[in-house]
Design a protein around this motif. Structure first.
Motif, PDB file in Angstrom:
ATOM      1  N   PHE A 132       0.952  -1.189  -0.070  1.00  0.00           N
ATOM      2  CA  PHE A 132      -0.037   0.167  -0.078  1.00  0.00           C
ATOM      3  C   PHE A 132       0.840   1.335   0.004  1.00  0.00           C
ATOM      4  O   PHE A 132       1.783   1.263   0.650  1.00  0.00           O
ATOM      5  N   PHE A 133       0.770   2.045  -0.863  1.00  0.00           N
ATOM      6  CA  PHE A 133       1.501   3.288  -0.916  1.00  0.00           C
ATOM      7  C   PHE A 133       0.801   4.478  -1.511  1.00  0.00           C
ATOM      8  O   PHE A 133       0.015   4.338  -2.309  1.00  0.00           O
ATOM      9  N   SER A 134       1.503   5.585  -1.575  1.00  0.00           N
ATOM     10  CA  SER A 134       0.984   6.751  -2.232  1.00  0.00           C
ATOM     11  C   SER A 134       1.903   7.097  -3.213  1.00  0.00           C
ATOM     12  O   SER A 134       3.006   6.746  -3.615  1.00  0.00           O
ATOM     13  N   LYS A 135       1.750   8.322  -3.934  1.00  0.00           N
ATOM     14  CA  LYS A 135       2.610   8.835  -5.205  1.00  0.00           C
ATOM     15  C   LYS A 135       4.078   9.190  -4.851  1.00  0.00           C
ATOM     16  O   LYS A 135       4.868   8.662  -5.525  1.00  0.00           O
ATOM     17  N   ASN A 136       4.079   9.555  -3.625  1.00  0.00           N
ATOM     18  CA  ASN A 136       5.396   9.991  -3.287  1.00  0.00           C
ATOM     19  C   ASN A 136       6.113   8.979  -2.252  1.00  0.00           C
ATOM     20  O   ASN A 136       6.986   9.174  -1.545  1.00  0.00           O
ATOM     21  N   ASP A 137       5.607   7.992  -1.834  1.00  0.00           N
ATOM     22  CA  ASP A 137       6.084   6.837  -1.161  1.00  0.00           C
ATOM     23  C   ASP A 137       7.328   6.115  -1.850  1.00  0.00           C
ATOM     24  O   ASP A 137       7.005   5.052  -2.131  1.00  0.00           O
TER      25      ASP A 137
END
Length: 289
Positions: free
Chosen positions: A139-144
């Motif tokens: 699970f991650f976001s664009k800047n992770d």
């Protein structure tokens, strides 16, 4: 000399050699055409030079698997990408992609993007559905970048494709995974010099640690009913118990003494996954009988 086809366009194949990692332009030997063997991106091949600067593909080594849409061979990993929201994840489609990957001997890795746009509770709910399976979830976001670096480590030395619906961030993710390369959707053939007319081709982009990622972001699932029989579907739900049902031929549906149904009732197997199993089982039966 041995190598791997990383791009094919206009009857030319670009082979990255094992000897020094150089990329050589090759054509297929006539004997391959006579044998109706078409070189495919991802193929491990043997090449030879008859004349200085001219290389020919002599033979294609045995393939682990081959896909037609898009054409690519020897895929090791399937990055199955969904977003947590916008669009919300279709978990039935996710399970279909997991099964499609397993059928072709591809290891699936599940990636959920847009983590920052949803709640922790929704993430936990998805984890609970898949916690009894062997599949890795990220699970991650664009800047992770930390999480995406972990995904890169999974691809090292292997060939991967991406699958999943549009709008979930596959291209953004791919551009981070690959070193100094950009995923394109209609690359211009510099060799053919066709001006404004683009030539669509399939290409393997090199990831930051020596793996390869197929440059096609919209890899689609195969129709499961065309690939497996009803009694084979249960084998693609790894959390289902084996050999514990009263009947050896149990399809975990209406049969008495079913250990899988007991596990679902006890909360040991996700009710969501079981519902997807029944839905796909019904679909396969309708298509085949």
């Amino acid at each position: 000399m041995a190598g791997k086809i990383i791009k094919g366009i206009g009857g030319f194949y670009y082979v990255k050699t094992d000897r020094d990692n150089s990329v050589l332009e090759c054509k297929a030997r006539g004997v391959l055409r006579h044998q109706k063997i078409i070189p495919t991106v991802g193929d491990e091949v043997m090449i030879q030079s008859d004349n200085p600067g001219e290389w020919m593909i002599e033979s294609i080594l045995p393939r682990k698997n081959i896909f037609l849409r898009p054409p690519v061979a020897n895929v090791d990993i399937g990055l199955i990408v969904f977003s947590m929201t916008n669009p919300k994840p279709n978990l039935l489609l996710l399970d279909m992609l997991l099964i499609s990957s397993e059928i072709q001997y591809v290891k699936p890795i599940v990636c959920f993007t847009k983590r920052d746009l949803t709640s922790t509770a929704e993430e936990i709910a998805i984890k609970e559905i898949y916690e009894k399976t062997p599949y890795k979830l990220f699970f991650f976001s664009k800047n992770d970048t930390e999480t995406m670096d972990k995904i890169i480590s999974e691809i090292g030395g292997k060939t991967a494709f991406m699958a999943g619906p549009s709008g979930v961030g596959k291209s953004t993710m791919a551009n981070y995974l690959c070193a100094d390369q950009t995923m394109e959707t209609g690359a211009l053939s510099q060799k053919l010099k066709r001006g404004k007319h683009t030539t669509r081709h399939v290409e393997l982009l090199e990831t930051k640690n020596g793996g390869y990622l197929l440059d096609t972001p919209g890899f689609s699932s195969y129709k499961i009913s065309e690939m497996i029989k009803p009694e084979e579907l249960r084998e693609y739900f790894p959390e289902f118990s084996r050999g514990e049902c009263r009947f050896k031929s149990c399809l975990h549906n209406e049969e008495p003494g079913c250990a899988v149904k007991k596990s679902v009732a006890a909360g040991e197997i996700s009710a969501v996954r079981y519902e997807h199993y029944l839905s796909l089982l019904d679909e396969i039966k309708k298509e085949q009988y």
